[in-house]
Design a protein around this motif. Structure first.
Motif, mmCIF file in Angstrom:
data_model
loop_
_atom_site.group_PDB
_atom_site.id
_atom_site.type_symbol
_atom_site.label_atom_id
_atom_site.label_comp_id
_atom_site.label_asym_id
_atom_site.label_seq_id
_atom_site.Cartn_x
_atom_site.Cartn_y
_atom_site.Cartn_z
ATOM 1 N N LEU A 290 2.880 -13.503 5.707
ATOM 2 C CA LEU A 290 3.331 -13.546 6.583
ATOM 3 C C LEU A 290 4.925 -12.603 6.611
ATOM 4 O O LEU A 290 4.902 -12.551 8.157
ATOM 5 C CB LEU A 290 4.379 -14.785 6.593
ATOM 6 C CG LEU A 290 3.012 -16.400 6.895
ATOM 7 C CD1 LEU A 290 4.378 -17.444 6.692
ATOM 8 C CD2 LEU A 290 2.803 -16.370 8.278
ATOM 9 N N ALA A 291 4.891 -12.515 5.902
ATOM 10 C CA ALA A 291 5.908 -10.950 5.919
ATOM 11 C C ALA A 291 5.584 -9.604 6.569
ATOM 12 O O ALA A 291 5.800 -9.663 7.126
ATOM 13 C CB ALA A 291 6.848 -10.775 4.863
ATOM 14 N N MET A 292 4.138 -9.746 6.118
ATOM 15 C CA MET A 292 2.767 -8.148 6.221
ATOM 16 C C MET A 292 2.905 -8.593 7.968
ATOM 17 O O MET A 292 3.105 -7.279 8.781
ATOM 18 C CB MET A 292 1.686 -7.762 5.544
ATOM 19 C CG MET A 292 2.126 -7.792 4.600
ATOM 20 S SD MET A 292 2.887 -6.396 3.628
ATOM 21 C CE MET A 292 4.696 -6.511 3.392
ATOM 22 N N ALA B 114 -6.647 -8.460 10.961
ATOM 23 C CA ALA B 114 -6.127 -7.546 9.955
ATOM 24 C C ALA B 114 -5.697 -8.997 8.905
ATOM 25 O O ALA B 114 -5.850 -8.235 7.538
ATOM 26 C CB ALA B 114 -4.467 -7.137 10.369
ATOM 27 N N SER B 115 -5.171 -9.787 9.360
ATOM 28 C CA SER B 115 -5.038 -10.867 7.733
ATOM 29 C C SER B 115 -6.535 -11.447 7.488
ATOM 30 O O SER B 115 -6.327 -11.402 6.430
ATOM 31 C CB SER B 115 -4.315 -12.294 8.885
ATOM 32 O OG SER B 115 -2.983 -11.862 9.061
ATOM 33 N N ALA B 116 -7.369 -11.456 8.252
ATOM 34 C CA ALA B 116 -8.753 -11.844 7.377
ATOM 35 C C ALA B 116 -9.133 -11.190 6.999
ATOM 36 O O ALA B 116 -9.652 -11.371 5.088
ATOM 37 C CB ALA B 116 -9.780 -12.550 9.499
ATOM 38 N N VAL B 117 -8.983 -9.560 7.669
ATOM 39 C CA VAL B 117 -10.048 -8.641 6.964
ATOM 40 C C VAL B 117 -9.143 -8.332 5.243
ATOM 41 O O VAL B 117 -9.101 -7.851 4.621
ATOM 42 C CB VAL B 117 -9.772 -7.751 8.003
ATOM 43 C CG1 VAL B 117 -10.299 -6.623 7.037
ATOM 44 C CG2 VAL B 117 -10.818 -8.422 8.908
ATOM 45 N N GLY B 118 -7.088 -8.534 5.051
ATOM 46 C CA GLY B 118 -7.075 -8.326 4.060
ATOM 47 C C GLY B 118 -7.314 -8.795 2.988
ATOM 48 O O GLY B 118 -6.672 -8.804 2.196
ATOM 49 N N PHE C 20 -3.140 5.577 -1.354
ATOM 50 C CA PHE C 20 -3.071 6.379 -0.612
ATOM 51 C C PHE C 20 -4.654 6.022 0.796
ATOM 52 O O PHE C 20 -4.237 6.662 1.727
ATOM 53 C CB PHE C 20 -4.086 7.250 -1.454
ATOM 54 C CG PHE C 20 -2.977 8.205 -1.854
ATOM 55 C CD1 PHE C 20 -2.567 9.257 -1.235
ATOM 56 C CD2 PHE C 20 -2.873 8.682 -3.382
ATOM 57 C CE1 PHE C 20 -1.223 10.369 -1.358
ATOM 58 C CE2 PHE C 20 -2.135 9.052 -4.207
ATOM 59 C CZ PHE C 20 -1.172 10.214 -3.142
ATOM 60 N N ILE C 21 -5.564 5.205 0.900
ATOM 61 C CA ILE C 21 -6.187 5.114 1.208
ATOM 62 C C ILE C 21 -4.982 3.632 2.428
ATOM 63 O O ILE C 21 -5.733 4.014 4.303
ATOM 64 C CB ILE C 21 -7.635 4.022 1.554
ATOM 65 C CG1 ILE C 21 -8.090 4.862 -0.033
ATOM 66 C CG2 ILE C 21 -8.167 2.947 2.347
ATOM 67 C CD1 ILE C 21 -9.206 4.371 -0.446
ATOM 68 N N VAL C 22 -4.741 2.722 2.141
ATOM 69 C CA VAL C 22 -3.737 2.585 2.665
ATOM 70 C C VAL C 22 -2.829 2.802 3.897
ATOM 71 O O VAL C 22 -2.442 2.860 4.547
ATOM 72 C CB VAL C 22 -3.170 1.343 2.170
ATOM 73 C CG1 VAL C 22 -2.548 0.488 3.682
ATOM 74 C CG2 VAL C 22 -4.375 -0.124 2.017
ATOM 75 N N LEU C 23 -2.410 3.630 3.601
ATOM 76 C CA LEU C 23 -1.485 4.836 3.964
ATOM 77 C C LEU C 23 -1.573 5.627 4.687
ATOM 78 O O LEU C 23 -1.627 6.308 6.161
ATOM 79 C CB LEU C 23 -0.248 5.581 2.673
ATOM 80 C CG LEU C 23 0.338 4.580 2.024
ATOM 81 C CD1 LEU C 23 1.791 5.793 1.396
ATOM 82 C CD2 LEU C 23 1.549 3.402 3.024
ATOM 83 N N VAL D 47 -4.448 -1.856 11.314
ATOM 84 C CA VAL D 47 -5.666 -1.378 9.834
ATOM 85 C C VAL D 47 -3.887 -1.084 9.077
ATOM 86 O O VAL D 47 -4.393 -1.880 8.121
ATOM 87 C CB VAL D 47 -5.882 0.443 10.208
ATOM 88 C CG1 VAL D 47 -6.025 0.633 8.894
ATOM 89 C CG2 VAL D 47 -7.090 -0.053 11.084
ATOM 90 N N ALA D 48 -3.365 -1.343 9.696
ATOM 91 C CA ALA D 48 -1.996 -0.988 8.499
ATOM 92 C C ALA D 48 -1.458 -2.889 7.964
ATOM 93 O O ALA D 48 -1.231 -2.903 6.808
ATOM 94 C CB ALA D 48 -0.908 -0.216 9.156
ATOM 95 N N VAL D 49 -1.231 -3.506 8.933
ATOM 96 C CA VAL D 49 -1.260 -4.687 8.408
ATOM 97 C C VAL D 49 -2.257 -5.105 6.999
ATOM 98 O O VAL D 49 -2.244 -5.672 6.390
ATOM 99 C CB VAL D 49 -1.021 -5.710 9.290
ATOM 100 C CG1 VAL D 49 -1.039 -6.859 8.908
ATOM 101 C CG2 VAL D 49 0.049 -5.526 10.252
ATOM 102 N N ALA D 50 -3.029 -4.946 8.137
ATOM 103 C CA ALA D 50 -4.852 -5.157 6.971
ATOM 104 C C ALA D 50 -4.431 -4.455 5.488
ATOM 105 O O ALA D 50 -4.378 -6.024 3.890
ATOM 106 C CB ALA D 50 -6.415 -5.064 7.392
#
Length: 778
Positions: free
Chosen positions: A745-747, A718-722, A209-212, A428-431
């Protein structure tokens, strides 16, 4: 009171400027409203999802027809015999039931007006459409009933569900408590209640829910700041006629409030349109009725209040460091360098909130939900705080390059904040997606269990009951299109007494070749009998298979019919060793070749066939299901799989997929609106460059670079935070940290693809803007 009245007056003046400021004011208000409206529509949809899921569960529970109690009800005027005939067509599940009412007051299933007669059926609208289409030809062969009615919404969990009720006779002779049952009501039973979610699954739901929702909030915050440069010039004019700086900012807040209020109207309209279209959409076999999508009144009021309030606050916050003077706005000069220290506090604070729960796993109680929400939000919001600083720091060092590159870099140097705002949502969405993917991958093994099925030996298992002979079952299935091999066995039980035996053993009947699929035989010919030794139930097998003793095929138990046949164990019984069948099961008990089976014992046996399919035939599984249905409408057909996954885990993953699809659509639409707004603001600049001879190709490339540079930086951040958030979440669930680089890589690739698509869609309006006549002023 006076200050409150001043605020209201200034905000109202801003609203009037937004709608009464001519064409420019209307265009800005409309663009803001569209951006906000898209976010509001998704928020309303999100608040409606619990209602839709609750309605699906309620209707699903109201039609429950199996109690799983093991007891057989006595026949009465109020009973109904019902048989489960669920099947699969292609990749879609089909819910099927055969019904035989036993009295005038037999219970009617929800959504059905009258019982279908034998040979008739009532179907869901989706199944009716499928059966009438060319693609439903194979399914029509499996359901040889005349369609006489339609199941209404009350009996379906979704508009896309494939379901039917068919009339039948003689079902009472096959009461088993599993496939066939006698009932006197439809509705939930205590025997099939779902288990509560464990702490890790609850954590997954929270993070989903948070990520969406967080990217939606970021997009709304960015949308209310459309047209900032033109607004600044209007604010300077207000200062010139006597407004002070605070009043000018409040008027700017009023303009944002106007766009947000209009956005609420647009969002409501988008939501109502989307709700009607929901019946036409199906994502991973999940569909909902429009009437189920009813937002919670409290949450809808919260959205209606929070969005306009956020619009005003975001605008005032954006103007906090802007000096508005009568002759201009001190934003056109080079802005002061952004400070890094406070931006780092957000992700560090998020880590501090999550750290106390590291190592908690599934065994130390529920995770603190508020700490999870706060920590995750701070980490992801940290992306929006860090990205403007990173973009500014990087583009300040970019100088040399082609003309298009230099135009893009110079534009980014002057307005890095605007570029970062456009990218914030996707970052934000990718992370969040990377973190979720790591968490799902890390815990998937805990909710995925190997089945033991040997897919090299068979891909399907068919169980046929009734009076069909083993030879006929094997022959018809072996001759089915798409079936390479069929290994047929007859299965049953034998006990030491004819009724209520204390000890019983399994019985399997087949040819020597087929018996070798379930046991290891040293030698075999027709007429041989074997006992399987070397396993857990050796004592029972040894006792019942003692030469000279008597066992009883198909012994009777309380409430069940039987075809009990006595058999004396011969002195020449052979010994066989265990072997796993294609489903991984090690059988025990007795094995009979066809010639050794006593007369009359066949009636109490069921037929089971292991099928090896020709995988080059795409419809092989459906052909096999059709053959099984012809042999016995109550046959059970199972597709063998290497592993099974928890239904709760799978439901959460499906929900994520549905939500992510909606968020991606929002991301694309919002980015497009934002890009068009930026191009509109630069209309005169682009026209001037074209008038001075700049090639359109150069300007198009400059726009591409202006999008690509912030996106590349945003995706790296985003990759680093994710990865950081994903690692912390894995530590919280007490799982080793593993990075699925293919998923990462897909995200990032999906995020980049969305931005590339938006850029391509913005090229036609860009080419229209690049005309010298854009310098004309009315």
């Amino acid at each position: 009171m006076k200050a409150r009245g001043q605020w209201a007056g200034d905000l109202a003046m801003g609203v009037r400027f937004a709608f009464g400021g001519g064409r420019e004011g209307w265009v800005r208000a409309l663009l803001t409203a569209v951006g906000v409206g898209l976010g509001v529509a998704l928020l309303l949809l999100t608040t409606a999802i619990p209602s839709a899921l609750s309605e699906r569960d309620r209707r699903g529970g109201s039609r429950d027809d199996f109690t799983y109690s093991g007891e057989v009800l006595p026949k009465s005027d109020e009973t109904l015999v019902i048989a489960r005939t669920d099947t699969v067509f292609g990749s879609k599940d089909v819910r099927g039931r055969l019904m035989e009412p036993e009295g005038a007051r037999a219970p009617m299933p929800p959504g059905v007006e009258k019982f279908p007669a034998k040979g008739e059926m009532v179907v869901s609208p989706a199944l009716d459409r499928l059966l009438k289409s060319d693609s439903g030809k194979l399914l029509r062969e499996r359901l040889p009933y005349e369609v006489t009615g339609t199941i209404t919404q009350a009996g379906l969990i979704g508009p896309g569900e494939l379901a039917y009720y068919a009339g039948a006779s003689g079902l009472a002779d096959r009461l088993s408590g599993g496939t066939v049952e006698r009932i006197d009501y439809f509705g939930p039973s205590t025997g099939n209640a779902e288990d509560p979610l464990d702490p890790v699954l609850i954590l997954l739901v929270l993070i989903v829910f948070i990520v969406l929702l967080l990217p939606v909030a970021v997009f709304i915050a960015a949308a209310v700041r459309f047209g900032g440069e033109r607004r600044d010039r209007r604010l300077a004019a207000l200062r010139l006629v006597g407004a002070d700086g605070r009043m000018a900012r409040r008027i700017a807040g009023g303009e944002a409030l106007a766009g947000a209020l209009l956005g609420l109207v647009f969002g409501t309209g988008f939501f109502l349109v989307g709700r009607q279209l929901a019946a036409l959409m199906e994502v991973r076999d999940i569909s909902v009725f429009p009437s189920d999508l009813n937002p919670s009144p409290a949450l809808a009021v919260l959205v209606a209040v929070a969005v306009p309030a956020a619009a005003v606050l975001v605008t005032l916050f954006a103007l906090r460091g802007v000096v508005i003077e009568p002759l201009g706005v001190v934003r056109t000069a080079k802005p002061p360098r952004r400070r890094l220290w406070w931006r780092l506090l957000l992700p560090l604070g998020g880590l501090a909130l999550l750290y106390p729960m590291v190592g908690q796993g599934n065994s130390n109680g529920d995770f603190n939900q508020w700490m999870v929400i706060g920590g995750t939000v701070l980490l992801l919001v940290g992306v929006t705080a860090l990205l403007p600083w990173i973009v500014e720091a990087v583009v300040a060092r970019l100088n040399t390059g082609s003309v298009s590159w230099q135009l893009a870099v110079r534009r980014l140097q002057l307005s890095s904040g605007s570029a970062a705002r456009m990218v914030n949502g996707i970052a934000v969405a990718v992370a969040g997606a990377i973190a979720l993917q790591m968490l799902f991958s890390g815990v998937e093994g805990d909710y995925t269990k190997p089945t033991g099925d040997d897919l090299n030996r068979a891909q399907m298992e068919v169980s046929v009951h009734g009076d069909v002979s083993l030879a006929e079952v094997g022959r018809q299935l072996a001759q089915t299109k798409g079936v390479r091999d069929a290994s047929a066995l007859s299965l049953g039980t034998a006990g030491e007494r004819a009724k209520e035996p204390d000890k019983s053993v399994e019985v399997a009947v087949g040819s020597c070749a087929e018996l070798r699929e379930v046991a290891r035989l040293a030698s075999c010919r027709d007429g041989d009998v074997f006992k399987i030794l070397g396993g857990e139930y050796d004592d029972d097998t040894k006792k019942l298979a003692e030469p000279g003793g008597t066992v009883y095929f198909d012994p009777a138990y309380a409430g069940t019919a039987s075809h009990t046949v006595a058999w004396k164990v011969p002195s020449g019984i052979k010994t066989a060793a265990h072997r796993e069948d294609p489903t991984g099961y090690e059988r025990s008990g007795l094995l009979f070749t066809q010639g050794a089976l006593p007369q009359g014992a066949k009636a109490g046996l069921s037929q089971r066939v292991y099928l090896s399919l020709d995988l080059t035939e795409p419809d092989a599984a459906d052909y096999a299901r059709n053959s099984a249905a012809r042999l016995d409408p109550l046959s059970d057909v199972y597709t063998l799989t290497a592993s099974t996954r928890s239904l709760q885990f799978q439901s959460i993953r499906t929900g994520l997929f549905v939500g992510a699809t909606c968020v991606l659509m929002l991301i694309g639409a919002s980015l497009l609106v934002s890009q068009l707004e930026q191009l509109r603001e630069r209309k005169k600049l682009l026209s001037s460059l074209v008038a001075f001879g700049t090639r359109r190709r150069t300007l198009s490339l400059s726009v591409l670079w202006q999008t690509a540079i912030p996106i590349a930086l945003g995706l790296l951040l985003a990759s680093a935070v994710g990865l950081t958030l994903g690692a912390v979440l894995l530590k919280m669930v007490d799982t080793s940290v593993r990075v699925d680089w293919a998923s990462v890589l897909a995200m990032t690739g999906i995020g980049a693809a969305v931005v590339l698509a938006v850029t391509l869609l913005s090229l036609p309006p860009l080419l229209r803007l690049m005309r010298p006549d854009g310098l004309r002023t009315e």
